[in-house]
Write a protein that holds these residues in place. Structure first.
Motif, PDB file in Angstrom:
ATOM      1  N   LYS A 138      32.985  27.404  40.628  1.00 26.99           N
ATOM      2  CA  LYS A 138      33.679  28.960  40.780  1.00 26.99           C
ATOM      3  C   LYS A 138      34.256  28.933  42.180  1.00 26.99           C
ATOM      4  CE  LYS A 138      29.189  31.290  39.276  1.00 26.99           C
ATOM      5  NZ  LYS A 138      27.860  32.083  39.587  1.00 26.99           N
ATOM      6  N   ASP A 139      34.062  28.353  43.429  1.00 26.70           N
ATOM      7  CA  ASP A 139      35.102  28.409  44.342  1.00 26.70           C
ATOM      8  C   ASP A 139      36.764  27.977  43.809  1.00 26.70           C
ATOM      9  OD1 ASP A 139      33.112  29.328  45.859  1.00 26.70           O
ATOM     10  OD2 ASP A 139      32.490  27.419  46.498  1.00 26.70           O
ATOM     11  N   LEU A 140      36.558  26.650  43.334  1.00 27.67           N
ATOM     12  CA  LEU A 140      37.685  26.143  42.666  1.00 27.67           C
ATOM     13  C   LEU A 140      38.638  27.102  41.836  1.00 27.67           C
ATOM     14  CD1 LEU A 140      36.675  22.402  42.381  1.00 27.67           C
ATOM     15  CD2 LEU A 140      38.366  23.419  43.915  1.00 27.67           C
ATOM     16  N   THR A 141      37.562  27.907  40.959  1.00 25.12           N
ATOM     17  CA  THR A 141      37.985  28.864  40.000  1.00 25.12           C
ATOM     18  C   THR A 141      38.981  29.826  40.636  1.00 25.12           C
ATOM     19  OG1 THR A 141      36.673  28.287  38.223  1.00 25.12           O
ATOM     20  CG2 THR A 141      37.789  30.278  38.039  1.00 25.12           C
ATOM     21  N   ALA A 142      38.307  30.517  41.596  1.00 25.59           N
ATOM     22  CA  ALA A 142      38.808  31.483  42.570  1.00 25.59           C
ATOM     23  C   ALA A 142      40.117  31.033  43.264  1.00 25.59           C
ATOM     24  CB  ALA A 142      37.831  32.087  43.558  1.00 25.59           C
ATOM     25  N   LYS A 143      40.276  29.866  43.843  1.00 31.48           N
ATOM     26  CA  LYS A 143      41.231  29.250  44.425  1.00 31.48           C
ATOM     27  C   LYS A 143      42.564  29.134  43.671  1.00 31.48           C
ATOM     28  CE  LYS A 143      42.858  25.578  47.736  1.00 31.48           C
ATOM     29  NZ  LYS A 143      42.430  24.253  48.251  1.00 31.48           N
ATOM     30  N   VAL A 144      42.337  28.791  42.411  1.00 31.03           N
ATOM     31  CA  VAL A 144      43.237  28.691  41.226  1.00 31.03           C
ATOM     32  C   VAL A 144      43.971  29.839  41.001  1.00 31.03           C
ATOM     33  CG1 VAL A 144      43.760  28.103  38.870  1.00 31.03           C
ATOM     34  CG2 VAL A 144      42.566  26.451  40.381  1.00 31.03           C
ATOM     35  N   ALA A 145      43.086  30.980  40.986  1.00 32.19           N
ATOM     36  CA  ALA A 145      43.360  32.295  40.618  1.00 32.19           C
ATOM     37  C   ALA A 145      44.248  32.617  41.887  1.00 32.19           C
ATOM     38  CB  ALA A 145      42.449  33.197  40.531  1.00 32.19           C
ATOM     39  N   ALA A 146      43.981  32.602  43.075  1.00 30.43           N
ATOM     40  CA  ALA A 146      44.826  33.090  44.248  1.00 30.43           C
ATOM     41  C   ALA A 146      46.086  32.462  43.983  1.00 30.43           C
ATOM     42  CB  ALA A 146      43.793  32.714  45.489  1.00 30.43           C
ATOM     43  N   LEU A 147      46.217  31.077  43.928  1.00 31.57           N
ATOM     44  CA  LEU A 147      47.337  30.224  44.037  1.00 31.57           C
ATOM     45  C   LEU A 147      48.134  30.612  42.808  1.00 31.57           C
ATOM     46  CD1 LEU A 147      45.907  26.653  44.624  1.00 31.57           C
ATOM     47  CD2 LEU A 147      47.468  28.072  46.174  1.00 31.57           C
ATOM     48  N   GLU A 148      47.607  31.002  41.331  1.00 36.97           N
ATOM     49  CA  GLU A 148      48.540  31.712  40.510  1.00 36.97           C
ATOM     50  C   GLU A 148      49.083  32.877  40.969  1.00 36.97           C
ATOM     51  OE1 GLU A 148      46.240  29.795  36.565  1.00 36.97           O
ATOM     52  OE2 GLU A 148      45.616  31.844  37.350  1.00 36.97           O
ATOM     53  N   ASN A 149      48.606  33.883  41.560  1.00 38.34           N
ATOM     54  CA  ASN A 149      48.966  35.187  42.031  1.00 38.34           C
ATOM     55  C   ASN A 149      50.099  34.922  42.909  1.00 38.34           C
ATOM     56  OD1 ASN A 149      48.826  38.016  42.232  1.00 38.34           O
ATOM     57  ND2 ASN A 149      48.374  37.555  44.661  1.00 38.34           N
ATOM     58  N   GLU A 150      49.872  33.816  44.161  1.00 38.10           N
ATOM     59  CA  GLU A 150      50.795  33.353  44.827  1.00 38.10           C
ATOM     60  C   GLU A 150      52.229  33.113  44.324  1.00 38.10           C
ATOM     61  OE1 GLU A 150      51.317  30.617  49.092  1.00 38.10           O
ATOM     62  OE2 GLU A 150      49.536  30.810  48.010  1.00 38.10           O
ATOM     63  N   VAL A 151      52.018  32.108  43.263  1.00 39.24           N
ATOM     64  CA  VAL A 151      53.211  31.621  42.538  1.00 39.24           C
ATOM     65  C   VAL A 151      53.903  32.870  41.691  1.00 39.24           C
ATOM     66  CG1 VAL A 151      53.854  30.421  40.452  1.00 39.24           C
ATOM     67  CG2 VAL A 151      52.275  29.270  42.224  1.00 39.24           C
ATOM     68  N   ALA A 152      53.235  33.791  41.172  1.00 36.78           N
ATOM     69  CA  ALA A 152      53.811  35.084  40.824  1.00 36.78           C
ATOM     70  C   ALA A 152      54.532  35.955  41.515  1.00 36.78           C
ATOM     71  CB  ALA A 152      52.906  35.960  39.785  1.00 36.78           C
ATOM     72  N   THR A 153      54.138  35.935  42.801  1.00 38.01           N
ATOM     73  CA  THR A 153      54.631  36.793  43.949  1.00 38.01           C
ATOM     74  C   THR A 153      55.775  35.988  44.520  1.00 38.01           C
ATOM     75  OG1 THR A 153      52.469  37.738  44.520  1.00 38.01           O
ATOM     76  CG2 THR A 153      54.117  37.801  46.197  1.00 38.01           C
ATOM     77  N   GLY A 154      56.029  34.770  44.383  1.00 37.69           N
ATOM     78  CA  GLY A 154      56.996  33.692  44.970  1.00 37.69           C
ATOM     79  C   GLY A 154      58.296  33.869  43.920  1.00 37.69           C
ATOM     80  N   LYS A 155      57.933  34.130  42.562  1.00 36.58           N
ATOM     81  CA  LYS A 155      58.741  34.093  41.627  1.00 36.58           C
ATOM     82  C   LYS A 155      59.519  35.548  41.572  1.00 36.58           C
ATOM     83  CE  LYS A 155      56.964  30.988  38.389  1.00 36.58           C
ATOM     84  NZ  LYS A 155      56.209  30.950  36.783  1.00 36.58           N
ATOM     85  N   ILE A 156      58.687  36.873  41.960  1.00 36.09           N
ATOM     86  CA  ILE A 156      59.123  38.104  41.960  1.00 36.09           C
ATOM     87  C   ILE A 156      60.246  37.941  43.162  1.00 36.09           C
ATOM     88  CG2 ILE A 156      58.667  40.421  42.607  1.00 36.09           C
ATOM     89  CD1 ILE A 156      56.208  40.049  41.100  1.00 36.09           C
ATOM     90  N   ALA A 157      59.596  37.289  44.358  1.00 37.84           N
ATOM     91  CA  ALA A 157      60.642  37.258  45.575  1.00 37.84           C
ATOM     92  C   ALA A 157      61.983  36.653  45.283  1.00 37.84           C
ATOM     93  CB  ALA A 157      59.897  36.830  46.768  1.00 37.84           C
TER      94      ALA A 157
END
Length: 299
Positions: A138-157
């Motif tokens: 569960k912890d790793l799944t949450a970390k993956v989701a956070a990193l995916e959100n960070e990547v999406a934010t970086g692409k928008i920037a």
């Protein structure tokens, strides 16, 4: 005889008085003309200073735009680096997640296989191990989701910074084009306008094109009437939306002169041909066909 002599003396005196008045009037006109020419020169100098200030301001704007572009490029480089790192972290987290899921599947299978063969191990110990692995998953799944959100934010920037870079580059190109036109005194071939006013006494006319339309000093323009070239003028002073041009008398046919409403066309000519046009024909403009008919540039 004395009467005749007296009459001649009177006529001579009257003539002297008449020519005296004429000379005084001529001197007054010359003084007014000299003062007007002096005022015109002062106005021209002021306009030149204003143009130089505007050019300096444009250069400052260009420098600021270049600085802004440099900052934008730096931000874009940092955003791209952050995005690459986030993508790498995401890949690593996915690998860890896959490994945890594989380990969890292996342990669960072992638990299922050992349900009837517990041996010395207590069921509670096996359940605790499974619970720990589920928590880690569960912890790793949450970390993956956070990193995916960070990547999406970086692409928008990155997209936003790329747009800003394009806008800044277009602004720089526009400023450089303006500066280049001022420095090289460029005037677009085919530029057209009209004669607004004519001062035949001083030999100049006012044109309907100025700096805003792309007019430049020291450029020769064809004067046309009813589609035919009748002479030439030379731009000597450029204002915002109007220009002042010297009339070139040698380019006009005898009996023909520039008038308000005549069209003016720039054909790319910069030098004046001083030879007078043949009597009875129009002065040549852009080109002449074999039949002798003058052709002006088309719209």
């Amino acid at each position: 005889m004395a009467k005749i002599f007296s009459g001649l003396t009177l006529l001579a005196a009257l003539a002297a008085i008449f020519f005296g008045f004429q000379s005084k009037e001529l001197v007054g006109k010359l003084q007014v003309a000299a003062q007007r020419e002096h005022d015109d020169r002062l106005a021209t100098v002021e306009k030149l200073k204003k143009t130089e200030k505007e050019l300096a301001a444009t250069k400052d704007e260009l420098t600021a735009a270049k600085d802004e572009l440099t900052k934008t490029k730096d931000l874009l480089t940092k955003a791209e680096a952050d995005a690459k790192k986030a993508i790498a972290d995401l890949a690593d987290a996915n690998m860890k997640k896959d490994a945890a899921e594989a380990q969890y599947a292996t342990v669960k299978k072992s638990f299922d296989d050992l349900k009837g063969l517990l041996g010395d191990k207590e069921p509670a110990q096996i359940l605790a191990t499974i619970t720990e692995m589920e928590t880690a998953k569960k912890d790793l799944t949450a970390k993956v989701a956070a990193l995916e959100n960070e990547v999406a934010t970086g692409k928008i920037a990155i997209e936003e910074l790329t747009k800003q870079k394009k806008v800044t580059e277009e602004k720089i190109a526009s400023k450089e084009k303006v500066i280049d036109r001022y420095q090289k005194n460029i005037m677009q071939k085919g530029l057209r306008g009209h004669v607004l006013a004519v001062n035949s006494g001083w030999g100049f006319c006012v044109l309907s094109i100025g700096d805003r339309q792309g007019a430049a000093a020291n450029k020769i323009m064809i004067v046309a009437r009813n589609g035919q070239s009748i002479g030439k003028v030379k731009i000597i002073n450029v204002e915002t939306s109007q220009s002042v041009a010297d009339i070139i008398p040698s380019s006009f046919v005898r009996g023909t002169y520039v008038e308000p409403g005549d069209e003016v066309i720039f054909t790319g000519e910069d030098k004046v041909r001083e030879e007078p046009a043949p009597a009875g024909t129009n002065a040549p403009a852009a080109s002449t066909t074999p039949s002798g008919v003058t052709e002006l540039p088309r719209h």
